[in-house]
Design a protein around this motif. Structure first.
Motif, PDB file in Angstrom:
ATOM      1  N   MET A  49      58.143  53.151  61.495  1.00 59.03           N
ATOM      2  CA  MET A  49      57.010  52.374  61.001  1.00 59.03           C
ATOM      3  C   MET A  49      55.762  52.685  61.807  1.00 59.03           C
ATOM      4  N   TYR A  50      54.609  52.465  61.176  1.00 61.86           N
ATOM      5  CA  TYR A  50      53.318  52.719  61.811  1.00 61.86           C
ATOM      6  C   TYR A  50      52.437  51.481  61.810  1.00 61.86           C
ATOM      7  N   ALA A  51      51.673  51.346  62.908  1.00 60.40           N
ATOM      8  CA  ALA A  51      50.541  50.417  62.993  1.00 60.40           C
ATOM      9  C   ALA A  51      49.360  51.310  63.341  1.00 60.40           C
ATOM     10  N   GLY A  52      48.570  51.689  62.355  1.00 48.72           N
ATOM     11  CA  GLY A  52      47.554  52.705  62.583  1.00 48.72           C
ATOM     12  C   GLY A  52      48.256  54.008  62.908  1.00 48.72           C
ATOM     13  N   LYS A  53      47.936  54.598  64.067  1.00 44.16           N
ATOM     14  CA  LYS A  53      48.591  55.839  64.505  1.00 44.16           C
ATOM     15  C   LYS A  53      49.793  55.570  65.403  1.00 44.16           C
ATOM     16  N   ALA A  54      49.983  54.322  65.812  1.00 44.15           N
ATOM     17  CA  ALA A  54      51.117  53.967  66.674  1.00 44.15           C
ATOM     18  C   ALA A  54      52.397  53.951  65.846  1.00 44.15           C
ATOM     19  N   CYS A  55      53.454  54.517  66.412  1.00 40.32           N
ATOM     20  CA  CYS A  55      54.705  54.673  65.691  1.00 40.32           C
ATOM     21  C   CYS A  55      55.840  53.995  66.453  1.00 40.32           C
ATOM     22  N   ILE A  56      56.724  53.317  65.732  1.00 35.95           N
ATOM     23  CA  ILE A  56      57.916  52.708  66.311  1.00 35.95           C
ATOM     24  C   ILE A  56      59.116  53.011  65.424  1.00 35.95           C
ATOM     25  N   MET A  57      60.295  52.917  66.018  1.00 33.58           N
ATOM     26  CA  MET A  57      61.546  52.937  65.267  1.00 33.58           C
ATOM     27  C   MET A  57      62.148  51.543  65.386  1.00 33.58           C
ATOM     28  N   VAL A  58      62.653  51.030  64.298  1.00 29.10           N
ATOM     29  CA  VAL A  58      63.399  49.775  64.339  1.00 29.10           C
ATOM     30  C   VAL A  58      64.831  50.089  63.912  1.00 29.10           C
ATOM     31  N   ARG A  59      65.773  49.462  64.608  1.00 22.55           N
ATOM     32  CA  ARG A  59      67.182  49.733  64.362  1.00 22.55           C
ATOM     33  C   ARG A  59      67.964  48.441  64.241  1.00 22.55           C
ATOM     34  N   ASN A  60      68.991  48.495  63.435  1.00 17.52           N
ATOM     35  CA  ASN A  60      69.896  47.370  63.267  1.00 17.52           C
ATOM     36  C   ASN A  60      70.903  47.379  64.408  1.00 17.52           C
ATOM     37  N   GLU A  61      70.937  46.321  65.192  1.00 18.30           N
ATOM     38  CA  GLU A  61      71.888  46.178  66.298  1.00 18.30           C
ATOM     39  C   GLU A  61      72.433  44.752  66.295  1.00 18.30           C
ATOM     40  N   PRO A  62      73.306  44.427  65.342  1.00 16.98           N
ATOM     41  CA  PRO A  62      73.785  43.051  65.221  1.00 16.98           C
ATOM     42  C   PRO A  62      74.626  42.566  66.399  1.00 16.98           C
ATOM     43  N   ASN A  63      75.175  43.477  67.198  1.00 17.68           N
ATOM     44  CA  ASN A  63      76.031  43.077  68.320  1.00 17.68           C
ATOM     45  C   ASN A  63      75.316  43.093  69.666  1.00 17.68           C
ATOM     46  N   GLN A  64      74.022  43.405  69.659  1.00 14.03           N
ATOM     47  CA  GLN A  64      73.254  43.438  70.902  1.00 14.03           C
ATOM     48  C   GLN A  64      72.399  42.166  70.971  1.00 14.03           C
ATOM     49  N   ALA A  65      72.364  41.523  72.129  1.00 18.43           N
ATOM     50  CA  ALA A  65      71.575  40.305  72.292  1.00 18.43           C
ATOM     51  C   ALA A  65      70.084  40.621  72.187  1.00 18.43           C
ATOM     52  N   THR A  66      69.368  39.749  71.515  1.00 17.48           N
ATOM     53  CA  THR A  66      67.920  39.887  71.387  1.00 17.48           C
ATOM     54  C   THR A  66      67.243  39.168  72.551  1.00 17.48           C
ATOM     55  N   PRO A  67      65.972  39.460  72.812  1.00 15.32           N
ATOM     56  CA  PRO A  67      65.264  38.704  73.846  1.00 15.32           C
ATOM     57  C   PRO A  67      65.302  37.190  73.585  1.00 15.32           C
ATOM     58  N   ALA A  68      65.214  36.789  72.322  1.00 16.61           N
ATOM     59  CA  ALA A  68      65.269  35.352  72.000  1.00 16.61           C
ATOM     60  C   ALA A  68      66.609  34.753  72.422  1.00 16.61           C
ATOM     61  N   GLN A  69      67.701  35.475  72.225  1.00 12.81           N
ATOM     62  CA  GLN A  69      69.023  34.982  72.619  1.00 12.81           C
ATOM     63  C   GLN A  69      69.197  34.993  74.131  1.00 12.81           C
ATOM     64  N   LEU A  70      68.632  36.005  74.778  1.00 14.99           N
ATOM     65  CA  LEU A  70      68.742  36.104  76.235  1.00 14.99           C
ATOM     66  C   LEU A  70      67.880  35.060  76.949  1.00 14.99           C
ATOM     67  N   GLY A  71      66.808  34.640  76.294  1.00 12.78           N
ATOM     68  CA  GLY A  71      65.904  33.666  76.903  1.00 12.78           C
ATOM     69  C   GLY A  71      64.825  34.302  77.758  1.00 12.78           C
ATOM     70  N   TYR A  72      64.700  35.621  77.679  1.00 10.83           N
ATOM     71  CA  TYR A  72      63.645  36.320  78.420  1.00 10.83           C
ATOM     72  C   TYR A  72      63.369  37.658  77.727  1.00 10.83           C
ATOM     73  N   GLY A  73      62.169  38.182  77.968  1.00 14.26           N
ATOM     74  CA  GLY A  73      61.783  39.454  77.387  1.00 14.26           C
ATOM     75  C   GLY A  73      62.412  40.627  78.115  1.00 14.26           C
ATOM     76  N   THR A  74      62.669  41.672  77.382  1.00 14.83           N
ATOM     77  CA  THR A  74      63.239  42.872  77.974  1.00 14.83           C
ATOM     78  C   THR A  74      62.198  43.977  78.121  1.00 14.83           C
ATOM     79  N   GLN A  75      61.081  43.864  77.410  1.00 10.02           N
ATOM     80  CA  GLN A  75      59.974  44.805  77.507  1.00 10.02           C
ATOM     81  C   GLN A  75      58.776  44.200  76.787  1.00 10.02           C
ATOM     82  N   SER A  76      57.638  44.854  76.918  1.00 13.18           N
ATOM     83  CA  SER A  76      56.451  44.461  76.185  1.00 13.18           C
ATOM     84  C   SER A  76      55.856  45.719  75.577  1.00 13.18           C
TER      85      SER A  76
END
Length: 143
Positions: A49-76
């Motif tokens: 996906m793109y935001a302007g020229k910035a590019c990211i990949m998003v992936r499905n990881e149903p078995n990996q804890a999210t930052p919301a589940q962990l209660g803290y951010g893992t990156q910004s």
């Protein structure tokens, strides 16, 4: 050397994991205005996906804890945009959880931060003033 048609050389391409990538794709498009370049898998397991020229990949990881589940951010993730004010207005109107209001920093950036549906921290910014690092208190590394 062969050229990659989706990402130029010397580009950092973050991969962001979500529990429901289809829902995340829809949310990122609606709230942040991302555009989808491609998706893969059936059912969908990832997308570029793109935001302007910035590019990211998003992936499905149903078995990996999210930052919301962990209660803290893992990156910004920081994305520089031309119209950060319009982006902020859109995210706010869509009900995004703004964690830092739109403001100008001491180092000359106009920015705000927000947390997405799985707790990932995003910072959206644009250059507001041209300041050298010394002007706001940083020390340049000498090589």
């Amino acid at each position: 050397m062969k050229q990659n048609r989706s990402v130029p050389t010397d580009t950092v391409l973050p991969h962001i994991h979500y529990h429901d990538v289809a829902e995340a794709i829809a949310w990122l498009k609606r709230v942040f205005g991302f555009t989808e370049h491609y998706r893969y898998g059936d059912p969908v397991s990832g997308a570029q996906m793109y935001a302007g020229k910035a590019c990211i990949m998003v992936r499905n990881e149903p078995n990996q804890a999210t930052p919301a589940q962990l209660g803290y951010g893992t990156q910004s993730l920081t994305i520089f945009l031309d119209d950060v004010d319009g982006h902020y207005a859109r995210a706010r109107a869509e009900g995004a959880r703004i964690v830092e209001e739109l403001h100008e920093t001491e180092y000359g950036e106009r920015q705000y931060s927000v947390v997405d549906l799985d707790g990932h921290h995003w910072l959206f910014s644009r250059h507001a003033r041209d300041l050298s690092p010394e002007e706001w208190g940083a020390t340049l590394a000498r090589h």
